[in-house]
Motif scaffolding. Structure first.
Motif, PDB file in Angstrom:
ATOM      1  N   ILE A  15       0.802  -1.169  -0.063  1.00 46.03           N
ATOM      2  CA  ILE A  15      -0.079   0.009   0.030  1.00 46.03           C
ATOM      3  C   ILE A  15       0.741   1.350   0.013  1.00 46.03           C
ATOM      4  N   GLY A  16       1.901   1.319   0.798  1.00 47.93           N
ATOM      5  CA  GLY A  16       2.814   2.320   0.880  1.00 47.93           C
ATOM      6  C   GLY A  16       3.640   2.465  -0.613  1.00 47.93           C
ATOM      7  N   GLY A  17       3.849   1.438  -1.032  1.00 45.33           N
ATOM      8  CA  GLY A  17       4.688   1.779  -2.396  1.00 45.33           C
ATOM      9  C   GLY A  17       3.763   2.147  -3.337  1.00 45.33           C
ATOM     10  N   VAL A  18       2.640   1.978  -3.288  1.00 43.93           N
ATOM     11  CA  VAL A  18       1.654   2.248  -4.467  1.00 43.93           C
ATOM     12  C   VAL A  18       1.571   3.724  -4.100  1.00 43.93           C
ATOM     13  N   ALA A  19       1.014   4.005  -3.103  1.00 43.44           N
ATOM     14  CA  ALA A  19       0.788   5.369  -2.408  1.00 43.44           C
ATOM     15  C   ALA A  19       2.033   6.368  -3.028  1.00 43.44           C
ATOM     16  N   HIS A  20       3.308   5.983  -3.065  1.00 41.76           N
ATOM     17  CA  HIS A  20       4.296   6.871  -3.477  1.00 41.76           C
ATOM     18  C   HIS A  20       3.995   7.068  -4.979  1.00 41.76           C
ATOM     19  N   ILE A  44      11.979   6.232  -5.715  1.00 38.53           N
ATOM     20  CA  ILE A  44      12.715   5.216  -5.722  1.00 38.53           C
ATOM     21  C   ILE A  44      12.442   4.508  -4.360  1.00 38.53           C
ATOM     22  N   SER A  45      11.946   5.222  -3.311  1.00 44.74           N
ATOM     23  CA  SER A  45      11.693   4.698  -2.053  1.00 44.74           C
ATOM     24  C   SER A  45      10.295   3.686  -2.192  1.00 44.74           C
ATOM     25  N   ILE A  47       9.605   2.274  -5.214  1.00 43.99           N
ATOM     26  CA  ILE A  47      10.068   1.100  -5.980  1.00 43.99           C
ATOM     27  C   ILE A  47      10.511   0.123  -4.697  1.00 43.99           C
ATOM     28  N   PHE A  48      11.337   0.405  -3.859  1.00 49.61           N
ATOM     29  CA  PHE A  48      11.855  -0.379  -2.901  1.00 49.61           C
ATOM     30  C   PHE A  48      10.786  -0.883  -1.914  1.00 49.61           C
ATOM     31  N   GLU A  49       9.764  -0.067  -1.468  1.00 47.24           N
ATOM     32  CA  GLU A  49       8.408  -0.540  -0.757  1.00 47.24           C
ATOM     33  C   GLU A  49       7.988  -1.719  -1.462  1.00 47.24           C
ATOM     34  N   LEU A  50       7.787  -1.492  -2.747  1.00 49.59           N
ATOM     35  CA  LEU A  50       7.005  -2.671  -3.518  1.00 49.59           C
ATOM     36  C   LEU A  50       8.036  -3.963  -3.564  1.00 49.59           C
ATOM     37  N   LEU A  51       9.424  -3.795  -3.921  1.00 48.74           N
ATOM     38  CA  LEU A  51       9.999  -4.981  -4.069  1.00 48.74           C
ATOM     39  C   LEU A  51      10.108  -5.766  -2.605  1.00 48.74           C
ATOM     40  N   GLY A  52      10.248  -4.913  -1.415  1.00 49.09           N
ATOM     41  CA  GLY A  52      10.298  -5.366  -0.134  1.00 49.09           C
ATOM     42  C   GLY A  52       9.174  -6.221   0.081  1.00 49.09           C
ATOM     43  N   ALA A  53       7.980  -5.837  -0.250  1.00 50.33           N
ATOM     44  CA  ALA A  53       6.711  -6.065   0.187  1.00 50.33           C
ATOM     45  C   ALA A  53       6.552  -7.617  -0.789  1.00 50.33           C
ATOM     46  N   MET A  54       7.200  -7.713  -1.985  1.00 46.14           N
ATOM     47  CA  MET A  54       7.016  -8.792  -2.655  1.00 46.14           C
ATOM     48  C   MET A  54       8.229  -9.802  -2.292  1.00 46.14           C
ATOM     49  N   GLY A  55       9.338  -9.427  -1.810  1.00 46.76           N
ATOM     50  CA  GLY A  55      10.512 -10.057  -1.338  1.00 46.76           C
ATOM     51  C   GLY A  55      10.173 -10.674  -0.016  1.00 46.76           C
ATOM     52  N   ILE A  56       9.559 -10.134   0.824  1.00 42.95           N
ATOM     53  CA  ILE A  56       9.471 -10.719   2.054  1.00 42.95           C
ATOM     54  C   ILE A  56       8.229 -12.194   2.091  1.00 42.95           C
ATOM     55  N   LEU A  57       7.791 -12.218   0.861  1.00 40.22           N
ATOM     56  CA  LEU A  57       6.768 -13.210   0.866  1.00 40.22           C
ATOM     57  C   LEU A  57       7.418 -14.461   0.393  1.00 40.22           C
ATOM     58  N   LEU A  69      13.619  -3.708   4.008  1.00 38.01           N
ATOM     59  CA  LEU A  69      12.697  -2.807   4.530  1.00 38.01           C
ATOM     60  C   LEU A  69      13.126  -2.181   5.701  1.00 38.01           C
ATOM     61  N   ILE A  70      13.955  -2.734   6.713  1.00 41.29           N
ATOM     62  CA  ILE A  70      14.180  -2.075   7.860  1.00 41.29           C
ATOM     63  C   ILE A  70      15.078  -0.855   7.348  1.00 41.29           C
ATOM     64  N   ALA A  71      16.054  -1.059   6.515  1.00 42.08           N
ATOM     65  CA  ALA A  71      16.844   0.152   6.155  1.00 42.08           C
ATOM     66  C   ALA A  71      16.000   1.218   5.469  1.00 42.08           C
ATOM     67  N   LEU A  72      15.168   0.728   4.750  1.00 41.90           N
ATOM     68  CA  LEU A  72      13.917   1.836   4.281  1.00 41.90           C
ATOM     69  C   LEU A  72      13.352   2.575   5.437  1.00 41.90           C
ATOM     70  N   ILE A  73      12.846   1.920   6.173  1.00 33.75           N
ATOM     71  CA  ILE A  73      12.224   2.516   7.545  1.00 33.75           C
ATOM     72  C   ILE A  73      13.198   3.631   7.996  1.00 33.75           C
ATOM     73  N   VAL A  74      14.388   3.255   8.331  1.00 31.45           N
ATOM     74  CA  VAL A  74      15.451   4.085   8.801  1.00 31.45           C
ATOM     75  C   VAL A  74      15.819   5.279   7.879  1.00 31.45           C
ATOM     76  N   ALA A  75      15.720   4.900   6.678  1.00 37.86           N
ATOM     77  CA  ALA A  75      16.036   5.857   5.612  1.00 37.86           C
ATOM     78  C   ALA A  75      15.043   6.887   5.578  1.00 37.86           C
ATOM     79  N   VAL A  76      13.647   6.685   5.429  1.00 33.27           N
ATOM     80  CA  VAL A  76      12.649   7.672   5.472  1.00 33.27           C
ATOM     81  C   VAL A  76      12.307   8.428   6.815  1.00 33.27           C
ATOM     82  N   TYR A  77      12.991   8.009   7.833  1.00 36.22           N
ATOM     83  CA  TYR A  77      12.775   8.490   9.048  1.00 36.22           C
ATOM     84  C   TYR A  77      12.729  10.130   8.948  1.00 36.22           C
ATOM     85  N   PRO A  78      13.729  10.627   8.492  1.00 36.76           N
ATOM     86  CA  PRO A  78      13.859  12.249   8.570  1.00 36.76           C
ATOM     87  C   PRO A  78      12.657  12.655   7.995  1.00 36.76           C
ATOM     88  N   ALA A  79      11.972  12.117   6.793  1.00 35.45           N
ATOM     89  CA  ALA A  79      10.757  12.738   6.304  1.00 35.45           C
ATOM     90  C   ALA A  79       9.644  12.706   7.327  1.00 35.45           C
TER      91      ALA A  79
END
Length: 125
Positions: A15-20, A44-45, A47-57, A69-79
């Motif tokens: 959902i987050g990836g599509v929302a981007h 880019i974020s 795309i990585f959300e969508l890839l992570g959503a698929m990859g975790i399955l 996905l953990i790295a992505l959560i940390v990377a978007v924390y400043p936003a």
């Protein structure tokens, strides 16, 4: 077969990836001023959300996807911090929510970590 925590994580990031891509301008507005290439970073974020959503399955990519996905959560924390600091830009979102979700992201990092390790232990048995 994916377990419930993995499905929750995948759905959240799907959902987050599509929302981007659907609400790109909203995410661009959340970007801190000190970062450049706002739109590009949002896409880019996404795309990585969508890839992570698929990859975790997928069992073979689950651990790497979870770490990503953990790295992505940390990377978007400043936003997310930027959104809380500039709550006036988001009149439809409660300022309390914007601040409350900051520590919740650490909980979500733990949840992803727990889920990928839980699955790793189950497959080792």
């Amino acid at each position: 077969m994916p377990r419930i925590p993995l499905l929750i994580i995948a759905l959240f990031f799907l959902i987050g990836g599509v929302a981007h891509f659907v609400f790109t301008d909203f995410f661009v507005m959340a970007m801190p001023d000190y970062l450049g290439y706002h739109k590009e970073l949002v896409l880019i974020s996404g795309i990585f959300e969508l890839l992570g959503a698929m990859g975790i399955l997928i069992p073979k990519t689950r651990f790497l996807a979870g770490c990503g996905l953990i790295a992505l959560i940390v990377a978007v924390y400043p936003a997310n911090i930027n959104m809380a600091l500039h709550a006036e830009r988001y009149p439809d979102i409660s300022e309390i929510f914007l601040y409350a979700r900051l520590p919740l992201q650490f909980l979500f990092v733990w949840f992803v970590w727990w889920a990928i390790h839980l699955e790793k232990r189950k497959t080792a048995i």
